[in-house]
Design an enzyme around this catalytic site. Structure first.
Site, PDB file in Angstrom:
ATOM      1  N   GLY A 150       0.938  -1.231   0.237  1.00  0.00           N
ATOM      2  CA  GLY A 150       0.051   0.159   0.008  1.00  0.00           C
ATOM      3  C   GLY A 150       0.852   1.384   0.112  1.00  0.00           C
ATOM      4  O   GLY A 150       0.460   1.972  -0.882  1.00  0.00           O
ATOM      5  N   ALA A 151       1.711   1.276   1.011  1.00  0.00           N
ATOM      6  CA  ALA A 151       2.521   2.628   0.995  1.00  0.00           C
ATOM      7  C   ALA A 151       3.807   2.412   2.122  1.00  0.00           C
ATOM      8  O   ALA A 151       3.780   1.370   2.582  1.00  0.00           O
ATOM      9  CB  ALA A 151       1.804   3.735   1.821  1.00  0.00           C
ATOM     10  N   MET A 152       4.665   3.406   1.889  1.00  0.00           N
ATOM     11  CA  MET A 152       5.682   3.198   2.843  1.00  0.00           C
ATOM     12  C   MET A 152       6.060   4.389   3.794  1.00  0.00           C
ATOM     13  O   MET A 152       6.346   5.479   3.157  1.00  0.00           O
ATOM     14  CB  MET A 152       7.111   2.709   2.193  1.00  0.00           C
ATOM     15  CG  MET A 152       8.452   2.614   2.842  1.00  0.00           C
ATOM     16  SD  MET A 152       8.277   1.263   4.030  1.00  0.00           S
ATOM     17  CE  MET A 152       9.453   1.893   5.261  1.00  0.00           C
TER      18      MET A 152
ATOM     19  N   GLU B 240       0.427   5.809   7.551  1.00  0.00           N
ATOM     20  CA  GLU B 240       1.951   6.025   7.461  1.00  0.00           C
ATOM     21  C   GLU B 240       2.243   7.233   8.332  1.00  0.00           C
ATOM     22  O   GLU B 240       3.433   7.474   8.738  1.00  0.00           O
ATOM     23  CB  GLU B 240       1.969   6.341   5.810  1.00  0.00           C
ATOM     24  CG  GLU B 240       1.652   5.316   4.893  1.00  0.00           C
ATOM     25  CD  GLU B 240       1.985   3.838   5.384  1.00  0.00           C
ATOM     26  OE1 GLU B 240       3.196   3.756   5.885  1.00  0.00           O
ATOM     27  OE2 GLU B 240       1.393   2.645   5.008  1.00  0.00           O
TER      28      GLU B 240
ATOM     29  N   HIS C 213       2.859   6.375  11.599  1.00  0.00           N
ATOM     30  CA  HIS C 213       4.365   5.658  11.857  1.00  0.00           C
ATOM     31  C   HIS C 213       5.540   6.548  12.226  1.00  0.00           C
ATOM     32  O   HIS C 213       6.533   6.245  12.799  1.00  0.00           O
ATOM     33  CB  HIS C 213       4.604   5.002  10.506  1.00  0.00           C
ATOM     34  CG  HIS C 213       4.644   3.525  10.628  1.00  0.00           C
ATOM     35  ND1 HIS C 213       4.607   2.517  11.462  1.00  0.00           N
ATOM     36  CD2 HIS C 213       3.865   2.822   9.274  1.00  0.00           C
ATOM     37  CE1 HIS C 213       4.020   1.403  11.069  1.00  0.00           C
ATOM     38  NE2 HIS C 213       3.763   1.433   9.938  1.00  0.00           N
TER      39      HIS C 213
ATOM     40  N   GLU D 277       4.045  -2.108  13.788  1.00  0.00           N
ATOM     41  CA  GLU D 277       2.964  -2.379  12.825  1.00  0.00           C
ATOM     42  C   GLU D 277       1.643  -2.686  13.567  1.00  0.00           C
ATOM     43  O   GLU D 277       0.449  -2.169  13.373  1.00  0.00           O
ATOM     44  CB  GLU D 277       3.334  -3.431  11.778  1.00  0.00           C
ATOM     45  CG  GLU D 277       4.362  -3.152  10.812  1.00  0.00           C
ATOM     46  CD  GLU D 277       4.023  -2.046  10.072  1.00  0.00           C
ATOM     47  OE1 GLU D 277       3.011  -1.386  10.099  1.00  0.00           O
ATOM     48  OE2 GLU D 277       5.117  -1.454   9.287  1.00  0.00           O
TER      49      GLU D 277
HETATM   50  N1  B3K Z   1       6.045  -0.498   6.582  1.00  0.00           N
HETATM   51  C1  B3K Z   1       5.533  -0.748   5.317  1.00  0.00           C
HETATM   52  C2  B3K Z   1       5.582  -2.061   4.715  1.00  0.00           C
HETATM   53  C3  B3K Z   1       6.788  -2.643   4.435  1.00  0.00           C
HETATM   54  C4  B3K Z   1       6.594  -3.900   3.648  1.00  0.00           C
HETATM   55  C5  B3K Z   1       8.047  -4.562   3.294  1.00  0.00           C
HETATM   56  N2  B3K Z   1       7.830  -5.680   2.466  1.00  0.00           N
HETATM   57  C6  B3K Z   1       4.317  -0.051   4.913  1.00  0.00           C
HETATM   58  C7  B3K Z   1       3.532  -0.190   6.385  1.00  0.00           C
HETATM   59  O1  B3K Z   1       3.048  -1.099   7.053  1.00  0.00           O
HETATM   60  O2  B3K Z   1       3.202   0.930   7.047  1.00  0.00           O
HETATM   61 ZN    ZN Z   2       2.815   0.172   8.878  1.00  0.00          ZN
END
Ligand code: B3K
Ligand code: ZN
Length: 865
Positions: A259-261, A296, A299, A318
Site C-alpha cells: 500500500g505505502a511506505m 503512514e 508511523h 505495525e
Molecule cells: N512498513 C511498510 C510495509 C513494508 C513492507 C515490506 N515488505 C508499510 C506499512 O506497514 O506502513
Molecule cells: Zn505500517
C-alpha cells in the site's frame, strides 16, 4: 543443487558490530548505471576487526578506508566482509546499480519513468553495502544528481541546497535531522504534478505538505491531502503527538508492492492508495486512502521515532500503528462499522493463516525471508493485542503508557517487551502473563457453557480456553472476555458476583473459570466476546432465537452484526447437512422476518443495515469447517441470495428507493450508496423490469460506487445487460489503469467454465502487465480469492493457472509471487481430490530453478505441513 536458504532466529540476536555516523550518500541517477558513493564513519562496538556489510546485486567499484584504497575484503553474493580494520575509520564505497532492470520493486527501481526506492525490510542493501538492519541508526546527508528533465529530486528531511552542474545536469542535497535506520531511507526522482498545502502544528511549527502525482492526476489528490491533515490533527488531539519536520511529502507511484511506505518525511505510496475522485474511486477506496494515509503518518512516532530492534519485533510498530489507524477511522467515522471491518479482516484472513502452515506468533521466532512476515498476524492480530491492552488498562492509562514509552525510548530501536513494560509500569497493571500473546501462535478457542438456575436466580457462565493442538507447550493466556446479559427486550442486565457489581470485561487467566451472576430473574441472553474483545473463536451452542433477539434488540451495533453473522452461519451449516441428505435448502422464516424488519428500521445508520443483511463471506464460513465443502457452499450462497431476493423483494425495493444520495462524500451519502448497492445486488438475483431499469441507470452513473455496484450485481446474476455493460466499461476506461483494475477484478469473478480461459486471455489485454502488482492482484488475486467455484475446479485448471503465474512471478517479483501463493497454503482444508491437485502444483513450484527465498519458505512449509 541449490543450497537451502538459511533461517534467522530471534534467539540469536546480537548487537551490531559497529556504530555508523556522518553517512553521506551520493546518487547519480541513470536507468542502467546509477552510481552510488557511500561514505561513513564506522566505530567498532565489539572486539572485532572485521565488518560484514549487507549487499545484493551490486557491482562493486572501489573500497577506501581512511582515504586509502582497501583490498582486504571478501565479496560474496549477499555481503562484503572487510578485515583488519582499525577501531574507528572512514569507509568509502562506490558501486553501480541498474534501476531499469530491477523488477523486484525493492531497492532503487523505475516506475513508469520515475525513480523510487523501497527499502523496508532489507532493500537498502540493493542500493549500497551497509549494515542493513533496523538497530543501526545514523544521520543521512544525501546528494541526488540527474538529467534536468527529471524535475524533482527528493529524499528524506530538509532540502539544504540545489543547483545546476556545468554538464547540464542538476542536483539536490537533503539532510535528515533525525537519525534513522536504513529501511526508512527514500529517494524519488521524476516529473510530477504537486498538490501543496500547509499545516500548523499545535506548537506553531509550519509544515509544508506536498503530494506528488503523475502529470494530469492533480484533481485526484485532494482526498489524500484532507486525510493527511485530519491525521495530523487527530494525532495531536488523541495521542498528544506532533509532527517533527518542516516538510511532509507523499509520492504516488504506479509500481509498488504494497500500500505505502512510511519513509521519514517522504512517504512513497501505491497510486491506488492516493488517487481518488467520485468518477474513478469507490467509497471503499476513499476509506482505504484515509486509513493508509493516516497509518503512514502515525508511523512517524510509532515506527520512526521509536523503531524496532530487529525484524522479529515488527509488530512493535505495525500492530501498534494499525491500532492507531483503526482508532483514527473510528473517531472520524463510525466506530461500529470500523470494528466490523477489522473483525472481518481477522476472520477472513488471519484465522486462516493461524490455522495453516505459515502460523506464527505476532513476534515470530524464525524467519527465512522477512518480507514474508508482513502478515495479517503481525499487523491485524498485532493490533488486536494492542487493543486488548487498551481494554485492560482503559484509555487514560493506555495513554500514560504511550507517554512513558516515548519518554523512555524516543530515538531508540527497541523490542515488544519494552512496549509492554511501559504499559505495565505506567498503569500498574501486571502484564506478565499477557505477554504470552507475543510468543504463542494460533487462534485460541473459548468454549462456553451456560446454565440458568431459576431457583437461585443465578446465571452461570463457564469458560474454557483451548489452544492449537499443534502447540504442545501452549499456556493459558490472559484474555479480556467482554460479555453482556440481555433480557428479551435487549436491555442490558447489571452484573454482580458475590454481592459486588462487576464490569463487563471478565479477565480469563486460567484454563477454565466459572462465573455466577446473581439477581437474574429470568434466563438471560448472553452476548459473548462483545466487540471481539480478544482475537479468539467462541464455541457456544447458540439457539437461533437468542441470536435473533440480539439482532432485533441489542443496543450495541457490533453485537447486532455479530448475531446476524452467527445466525447466517447456523443456517448455512444446516443447509450443508440438508444438501448432503439431498434435502431442500432454505433460510428459515424467522431469520427472514427479522431481516425484513431490519430493512425497515428508519433510525438506523443505512451503512449498518447493509452489513446486517449481508451474508458472511466465503472465507468466514469456510473457517467453520474442517474440510471446506466448496461446491456445496457455492450452491448454498447462490440459493440464499435468490431466496432473500424473492422473499424480501418488497422490503429490498423500498430500502433501495429510500436510499437517497446526492453524490457527496458525506457519511450519510456513503451509507445510502452502501444500502443501494447491497439491495440492488440481491434484487438482481431475481430481476424484474424495475430492477433492470435500476441496473441500467446505475451503470450510467458518474459515481463509481454506484456504477460498479450495478456491474457487480448484473454480472453475478448473469443479467442480460451484463456483457454489454462490461464491454462499455472497458472501452471507456482504458486510459485509467486503476479503474481498469476494477474491471479486471469483475472479469475474474466470471462464474462459468470459461473463467480460467478468460483470465488467461486477459494477460494480453493492453492494460495488463504482469510486472505491475496492482494488475496481478486485481485479476489473478481476485480470481483465487473471490471465485471459489472456478478456482477450485475439479479438473485442476484453476490451480494450474495460479502455479503458472507464480513460476513466472518468481523471476519478475518474488515478493508479489509469495503474496499470491496464499490460497495454496490452506491446501489441507480441502477434500482429498483437491488436496492432491494443489500439492501437484506446489511440487511443480518447489522444483523450479532459482526458486526465490520468498516462495521457498512458504512452499516448503506448505509441503511439509
Ligand atoms: N512498513 C511498510 C510495509 C513494508 C513492507 C515490506 N515488505 C508499510 C506499512 O506497514 O506502513
Ligand atoms: Zn505500517
Amino acid at each position: 543443487m541449490q543450497t537451502k536458504p538459511q533461517a534467522k532466529y530471534l534467539k540469536n540476536y546480537q548487537i551490531p558490530s559497529h556504530t555508523v555516523s556522518n553517512f553521506e550518500l551520493d546518487v547519480e541517477l541513470h536507468p542502467t548505471e546509477t552510481k552510488i558513493k557511500a561514505k561513513a564513519t564506522y566505530q567498532c562496538n565489539r572486539e572485532e576487526a572485521t565488518l560484514r556489510l549487507d549487499g545484493v546485486d551490486l557491482q562493486l567499484n572501489t573500497v577506501r578506508v581512511n582515504g586509502e584504497d582497501f583490498k582486504d575484503y571478501v565479496q560474496e553474493p549477499t555481503s562484503l566482509t572487510l578485515s583488519n580494520l582499525p577501531e574507528k575509520f572512514t569507509l568509502e564505497i562506490e558501486n553501480t546499480i541498474s534501476p531499469s532492470t530491477n523488477t523486484s520493486l525493492e531497492g532503487l527501481y523505475l516506475s513508469e519513468g520515475a525513480y523510487c526506492t523501497q527499502c523496508e525490510a532489507e532493500g537498502f542493501r540493493k542500493i549500497t553495502y551497509f549494515l542493513d538492519r533496523p538497530d543501526v541508526l545514523t544521520d543521512y546527508l544525501v546528494t541526488i544528481t540527474a538529467e534536468k528533465n527529471i524535475t524533482y529530486l527528493l529524499s528524506n528531511g530538509n532540502k539544504i541546497s540545489e543547483g545546476k552542474l556545468p554538464d547540464g545536469r542538476h542536483y539536490t542535497k537533503w539532510q535528515d535531522p533525525h537519525k534513522k535506520p536504513s529501511y526508512l531511507f527514500a529517494l524519488v526522482a521524476g516529473d510530477f504534478d504537486v498538490l501543496r498545502d500547509k499545516f500548523t502544528t499545535r506548537s506553531g511549527r509550519e509544515v509544508d505538505l506536498e503530494i506528488f502525482v503523475d502529470k494530469g492526476n492533480l484533481s485526484k489528490a485532494p482526498h489524500a491531502m484532507t486525510s493527511l491533515i485530519n491525521a495530523m490533527k487527530w494525532d495531536e488531539a488523541r495521542f498528544n503527538l506532533e509532527y517533527d519536520l518542516d516538510i511532509y511529502m507523499i509520492v504516488a507511484v504506479d509500481f509498488f508492492n504494497m500500500g505505502a511506505m512510511e519513509n521519514k518525511g517522504l512517504n512513497v505510496f501505491n497510486s491506488a492508495c492516493v488517487l481518488a475522485n467520485q468518477q474513478t474511486a469507490t467509497d471503499r477506496d476513499y476509506h482505504t486512502i484515509e486509513s493508509i494515509v493516516g497509518h503512514e503518518y502515525f508511523h512517524n512516532w510509532t515506527g520512526n521515532r521509536v523503531t524496532c530492534r530487529d525484524w522479529f519485533q515488527l509488530s512493535l510498530k505495525e500492530g501498534l500503528t494499525v491500532f492507531r489507524d483503526q482508532e483514527f477511522s473510528s473517531d472520524l467515522g463510525s466506530r461500529a462499522l470500523n470494528r466490523i471491518d477489522a473483525v472481518m479482516a481477522m476472520r477472513t484472513h488471519q484465522f486462516a493463516e493461524d490455522s495453516g502452515p505459515m502460523a506464527h506468533p505476532i513476534r515470530p521466532e524464525k524467519v527465512i525471508e522477512m518480507n514474508n512476515f508482513y502478515t495479517v498476524t503481525v499487523y491485524n492480530k498485532g493490533a488486536e493485542v494492542i487493543r486488548m491492552m487498551h481494554t485492560l488498562l482503559g484509555e487514560e492509562n493506555f495513554q500514560k503508557g504511550m507517554q512513558l514509552y516515548f519518554q523512555r525510548h524516543d530515538g531508540q530501536a527497541v523490542t515488544c517487551d519494552d512496549f509492554v513494560s511501559a504499559m505495565n509500569d505506567a498503569s500498574g497493571k501486571c502484564l506478565n502473563q499477557f505477554k504470552l500473546w507475543y510468543s504463542q501462535f494460533g487462534t485460541p478457542k473459548i468454549k462456553v457453557e451456560t446454565e440458568y438456575k431459576q431457583n437461585e436466580q443465578k446465571f452461570v457462565l463457564k469458560l474454557e480456553q483451548i489452544h492449537a493442538a499443534s502447540d504442545p507447550v501452549a499456556q493459558p493466556l490472559h484474555i479480556p472476555f467482554a460479555i453482556e446479559l440481555l433480557d428479551e427486550e435487549g436491555n442490558s442486565l447489571p452484573l454482580s458476583i458475590n454481592g459486588h457489581s462487576v464490569g463487563s470485561v471478565l479477565e480469563l487467566t486460567e484454563h477454565t473459570a466459572s462465573y455466577e451472576f446473581e439477581n437474574i430473574c429470568k434466563r438471560p441472553i448472553p452476548v459473548l466476546l462483545e466487540n471481539f474483545s480478544a482475537p479468539c473463536i467462541v464455541e457456544y451452542d447458540y439457539h437461533l432465537t437468542d441470536l435473533l433477539d440480539i439482532l432485533k434488540h441489542a443496543s450495541s451495533d457490533y453485537s447486532r452484526w455479530e448475531a446476524a453473522q452467527r445466525a447466517f452461519i447456523l443456517e448455512i451449516k444446516s443447509a450443508v447437512c440438508s444438501l448432503e441428505q439431498q434435502k431442500q435448502v432454505n433460510i428459515s422464516e424467522e431469520l427472514l422476518n427479522v431481516l425484513a424488519s431490519v430493512l425497515k428500521e428508519e433510525n438506523t445508520d443505512k451503512a449498518l443495515i447493509s452489513e446486517l443483511i449481508r451474508l458472511p463471506n466465503f472465507d468466514t464460513v469456510s473457517a467453520e469447517f474442517d474440510c471446506i465443502p466448496v461446491t456445496e457452499l457455492v450452491a448454498i450462497f447462490k440459493q440464499f441470495e435468490q431466496q432473500i431476493a424473492a422473499e424480501l423483494n418488497s422490503e429490498l425495493k423500498a430500502a433501495y428507493v429510500n436510499s437517497i444520495e446526492n453524490g457527496e462524500v458525506s457519511a450519510a451519502a456513503v451509507a445510502a450508496r452502501s444500502l443501494k448497492s447491497i439491495t440492488l445486488y440481491y434484487l438482481a438475483q431475481t430481476p424484474d423490469s424495475d430492477v433492470s431499469s435500476w441496473l441500467e441507470s446505475n451503470s450510467t452513473q458518474e459515481n463509481m460506487t454506484l456504477k460498479l455496484a450495478a456491474l457487480k450485481a448484473a454480472k453475478s446474476a448473469d443479467h442480460s445487460s451484463a456483457e454489454q455493460l462490461i464491454t462499455e466499461f472497458d472501452a471507456n476506461w482504458r486510459h485509467d489503469p486503476l479503474v481498469m483494475d476494477k474491471w479486471f477484478a469483475l472479469q475474474a469473478c466470471t462464474n462459468n467454465d470459461g473463467a480460467v480461459e478468460l483470465v488467461k486471455s486477459l494477460y494480453d489485454h493492453p492494460c495488463f502487465d504482469k510486472s505491475n502488482p496492482n494488475r496481478v492482484r486485481a485479476l489473478v488475486g481476485q480470481f483465487t480469492r473471490s471465485n471459489p467455484a472456478q478456482f477450485h475446479r475439479l479438473d485442476g485448471k484453476g490451480y494450474e493457472l495460479l502455479a503458472d503465474l507464480l513460476i513466472e512471478l518468481n523471476d519478475i517479483n518474488p515478493q508479489n509471487a509469495s503474496r499470491m501463493v496464499t490460497p495454496f497454503m490452506s491446501w489441507q482444508r480441502y477434500d482429498q481430490q483437491r488436496q492432491s491437485l494443489i500439492k501437484t502444483q506446489l511440487k511443480r513450484i518447489a522444483a523450479i530453478e532459482n526458486l526465490s527465498d520468498d516462495l521457498f519458505e512458504k512452499v516448503d512449509k506448505a509441503l511439509n505441513a
